[in-house]
Design a protein around this motif. Structure first.
Motif, PDB file in Angstrom:
ATOM      1  N   LEU A  40      11.102   0.086  11.753  1.00 58.26           N
ATOM      2  CA  LEU A  40      11.225  -0.621  10.480  1.00 58.26           C
ATOM      3  C   LEU A  40       9.973  -0.494   9.627  1.00 58.26           C
ATOM      4  N   ARG A  41       8.942   0.136  10.170  1.00 54.95           N
ATOM      5  CA  ARG A  41       7.707   0.340   9.394  1.00 54.95           C
ATOM      6  C   ARG A  41       7.572   1.805   8.962  1.00 54.95           C
ATOM      7  N   THR A  42       8.706   2.510   8.953  1.00 54.14           N
ATOM      8  CA  THR A  42       8.711   3.894   8.487  1.00 54.14           C
ATOM      9  C   THR A  42       9.724   4.044   7.361  1.00 54.14           C
ATOM     10  N   GLY A  43       9.596   5.153   6.665  1.00 54.94           N
ATOM     11  CA  GLY A  43      10.563   5.514   5.640  1.00 54.94           C
ATOM     12  C   GLY A  43      10.660   7.023   5.592  1.00 54.94           C
ATOM     13  N   ALA A  92       0.852  -1.197   0.000  1.00 55.77           N
ATOM     14  CA  ALA A  92       0.000   0.000   0.000  1.00 55.77           C
ATOM     15  C   ALA A  92       0.877   1.232   0.000  1.00 55.77           C
ATOM     16  N   GLU A  93       0.329   2.349  -0.452  1.00 51.12           N
ATOM     17  CA  GLU A  93       1.072   3.599  -0.447  1.00 51.12           C
ATOM     18  C   GLU A  93       1.373   4.022   0.996  1.00 51.12           C
ATOM     19  N   PRO A  94       2.598   4.458   1.275  1.00 51.05           N
ATOM     20  CA  PRO A  94       2.887   4.943   2.628  1.00 51.05           C
ATOM     21  C   PRO A  94       2.092   6.200   2.934  1.00 51.05           C
ATOM     22  N   VAL A  95       1.849   6.413   4.224  1.00 55.59           N
ATOM     23  CA  VAL A  95       1.031   7.539   4.680  1.00 55.59           C
ATOM     24  C   VAL A  95       1.954   8.602   5.274  1.00 55.59           C
ATOM     25  N   PRO A  96       1.815   9.864   4.863  1.00 55.76           N
ATOM     26  CA  PRO A  96       2.634  10.918   5.497  1.00 55.76           C
ATOM     27  C   PRO A  96       2.415  10.924   7.008  1.00 55.76           C
ATOM     28  N   SER A  97       3.504  11.029   7.744  1.00 55.39           N
ATOM     29  CA  SER A  97       3.445  10.977   9.197  1.00 55.39           C
ATOM     30  C   SER A  97       3.408  12.386   9.780  1.00 55.39           C
ATOM     31  N   THR A  98       2.718  12.518  10.893  1.00 53.62           N
ATOM     32  CA  THR A  98       2.722  13.790  11.613  1.00 53.62           C
ATOM     33  C   THR A  98       3.941  13.930  12.511  1.00 53.62           C
ATOM     34  N   ASP A 119      10.432  19.929  -0.081  1.00 49.81           N
ATOM     35  CA  ASP A 119      11.031  21.276  -0.098  1.00 49.81           C
ATOM     36  C   ASP A 119      11.427  21.721   1.302  1.00 49.81           C
ATOM     37  N   ALA A 120      10.699  21.224   2.308  1.00 50.69           N
ATOM     38  CA  ALA A 120      10.977  21.607   3.692  1.00 50.69           C
ATOM     39  C   ALA A 120      12.033  20.723   4.344  1.00 50.69           C
ATOM     40  N   GLY A 121      12.561  19.755   3.597  1.00 44.49           N
ATOM     41  CA  GLY A 121      13.542  18.832   4.149  1.00 44.49           C
ATOM     42  C   GLY A 121      12.979  17.430   4.248  1.00 44.49           C
ATOM     43  N   PRO A 122      13.735  16.496   4.791  1.00 46.78           N
ATOM     44  CA  PRO A 122      13.259  15.116   4.891  1.00 46.78           C
ATOM     45  C   PRO A 122      12.018  15.023   5.773  1.00 46.78           C
ATOM     46  N   SER A 123      11.066  14.191   5.357  1.00 45.97           N
ATOM     47  CA  SER A 123       9.876  13.953   6.176  1.00 45.97           C
ATOM     48  C   SER A 123       9.631  12.456   6.270  1.00 45.97           C
ATOM     49  N   ARG A 124       8.903  12.072   7.305  1.00 40.84           N
ATOM     50  CA  ARG A 124       8.652  10.667   7.590  1.00 40.84           C
ATOM     51  C   ARG A 124       7.359  10.192   6.916  1.00 40.84           C
ATOM     52  N   VAL A 125       7.368   8.935   6.465  1.00 42.75           N
ATOM     53  CA  VAL A 125       6.148   8.271   6.020  1.00 42.75           C
ATOM     54  C   VAL A 125       5.999   6.975   6.805  1.00 42.75           C
ATOM     55  N   ASP A 126       4.767   6.566   7.019  1.00 42.90           N
ATOM     56  CA  ASP A 126       4.462   5.346   7.764  1.00 42.90           C
ATOM     57  C   ASP A 126       3.890   4.293   6.836  1.00 42.90           C
ATOM     58  N   HIS A 127       4.286   3.046   7.077  1.00 38.62           N
ATOM     59  CA  HIS A 127       3.704   1.907   6.380  1.00 38.62           C
ATOM     60  C   HIS A 127       2.753   1.207   7.343  1.00 38.62           C
TER      61      HIS A 127
END
Length: 457
Positions: free
Chosen positions: A76-79, A20-26, A84-92
């Motif tokens: 291990l379930r994040t990426g 599934a597509e990863p979800v942007p993390s808060t 533009d604002a820098g690296p951001s986290r995504v959740d699987h």
């Protein structure tokens, strides 16, 4: 990685991909993750753990164990993705990540096995792969080898011991010895939501004064490494045994008698080595501190590390330096409670004349999960070969004793300097490891107190 020589066999590899597509993390990346991901121009700084299992590989058992590892650890379930604002986290989402086995590769020699495994780690552990890790194995009739590699954003050094223990137990069908681990993403959320430390806080002022003493820059190794500012060389790594287990015990007893830890004793020996080689009488450095302060984090995979500043001042003799370094280390530990992001903000930014930072780490692996089995399964911590412009040191305490891993620029000047430095450190530590009257008295007093506790009602 250059020092690792895997025997040939059939190389298996599993990529980890999401259904599934990863979800942007808060939850933003931690300070360490942000700094790491902002500085990836020279390739992945990956860390890998390897260990042996008996006989032919049971691929079904290994796959089940690896799936359990991914499900067990939130890191291990994040990426991470660029923005533009820098690296951001995504959740699987839980259950969305699956293992994808690549075609097996039969290799006939150690250099070929080394090349195939390294290429797989370099590609799969690229920082912005989602997720940035992979699993490999080398199947052989007698003994097979499992390799788990991760971009540094997912793990710290201690996490590799957790990974080895988790995967080995899962493979052998043994029960977990640790409780369910905490989720590293929760740790990152707490870090980002923490109450800012006031500018009047003595700890923050001490940090800022430390940086300003270095003209706003982190400390640099005080001996010549043959690298001018603005240049990096390919890194070199050497690992030296400093003390046997018995010598380490004796040295620790002596340091405790002087009101210091063994780590403080090694730092004192390093300071005297620097002075012997013309580097001055004061050695400023940073030292990493783990932040696994609650039980939930002790069996968790993540990057649970902060830093503290320290100045080691050489006294008239080594034991006097140990006596002054012990309290200095204890005072510095409290400074590790100040978030580094707050330190940088309070200091008005951080000047970085070098890519690397001079630091001295200490890890006592005897408390790590599964430590008793690490030697029998030929466990290794393997790091990628990148570039370097300063010296960094990792002191490790194991059942075998005390060892020093040195990372430095690979050029003739640096090699000569580090060789002389390590030899001088070993010479000074040999003196610490010799029983002395104070140390023996401390050991007797400790045993007497313990006996009194048992025998007196």
């Amino acid at each position: 990685m250059d020092a690792w020589a895997p025997r040939p066999g059939v190389v298996l590899q599993w990529l980890v991909r999401s259904d599934a597509e990863p979800v942007p993390s808060t939850v933003p990346p931690s300070f360490n993750q942000s700094a790491h991901l902002a500085d990836v121009d020279d390739g992945s700084t990956w860390l890998a753990a390897s260990f042996d299992v008996p006989g032919r590989l049971d691929t079904d058992a290994l796959e089940r164990s690896l799936e359990r590892l991914v499900a067990r650890h939130g890191s291990l379930r994040t990426g991470f993705v660029r923005s533009d604002a820098g690296p951001s986290r995504v959740d699987h989402p839980q259950g969305a990540l699956t293992l994808r086995r690549r075609p097996d590769v039969a290799v006939q020699s150690v250099p070929e096995a080394h090349r195939v495994v390294r290429a797989a780690l370099d590609t799969a552990c690229a920082p912005f792969s989602a997720p940035a890790y992979t699993f490999l194995a080398i199947d052989r009739p007698d003994v097979s080898t499992v390799v788990c590699g991760f971009d540094h954003a997912h793990v710290d050094a201690y996490s590799l011991a957790v990974v080895i223990d988790d995967v080995r137990r899962g493979y052998l069908g043994e029960p977990e010895t640790a409780p369910d681990p905490g989720d590293f993403v929760d740790y990152c959320a707490a870090e980002s939501a923490g109450t800012p430390i006031d500018l009047a806080d003595d700890r923050l002022r001490t940090w800022v004064d430390f940086l300003r003493a270095g003209d706003g820059a982190p400390p640099q190794f005080p001996l010549d490494l043959g690298v001018p500012h603005g240049r990096t060389d390919r890194c070199a790594v050497r690992v030296d045994a400093l003390l046997t287990a018995r010598e380490a015990d004796t040295a620790e007893t002596g340091c405790r008698a002087d009101g210091a830890s063994l780590y403080a004793g090694v730092l004192a020996a390093m300071a005297h080595a620097v002075r012997d080689l013309g580097g001055g009488a004061t050695v400023p450095l940073l030292f990493p501190l783990h932040t696994r302060r609650s039980a939930a984090w002790r069996s968790s995979v993540g990057w649970f590390v902060t830093n503290a500043p320290l100045e080691v001042v050489t006294e008239s003799d080594l034991r006097a330096t140990i006596r002054s370094t012990g309290p200095a280390v204890r005072r510095a530990v409290a400074l590790g409670e100040v978030p580094i992001a707050r330190v940088v903000e309070a200091a008005g930014g951080l000047r970085r004349p070098r890519k690397d930072v001079f630091m001295v780490s200490y890890v006592d692996y005897r408390s790590a999960p599964g430590h008793d089995s690490l030697r029998s399964i030929d466990a290794h911590h393997i790091s990628n070969v990148t570039v370097s412009d300063d010296a960094q040191f990792w002191i490790s305490r194991t059942a075998d004793g005390l060892a020093l891993r040195s990372r430095f620029p690979d050029n003739p000047t640096a090699r000569t300097t580090i060789e002389a430095f390590v030899a001088a450190v070993a010479d000074h530590l040999a003196l610490v490891a010799q029983p002395c009257e104070a140390a023996l008295r401390f050991a007797v007093d400790t045993r007497t107190a313990a006996d009194a506790t048992v025998t007196v009602p």
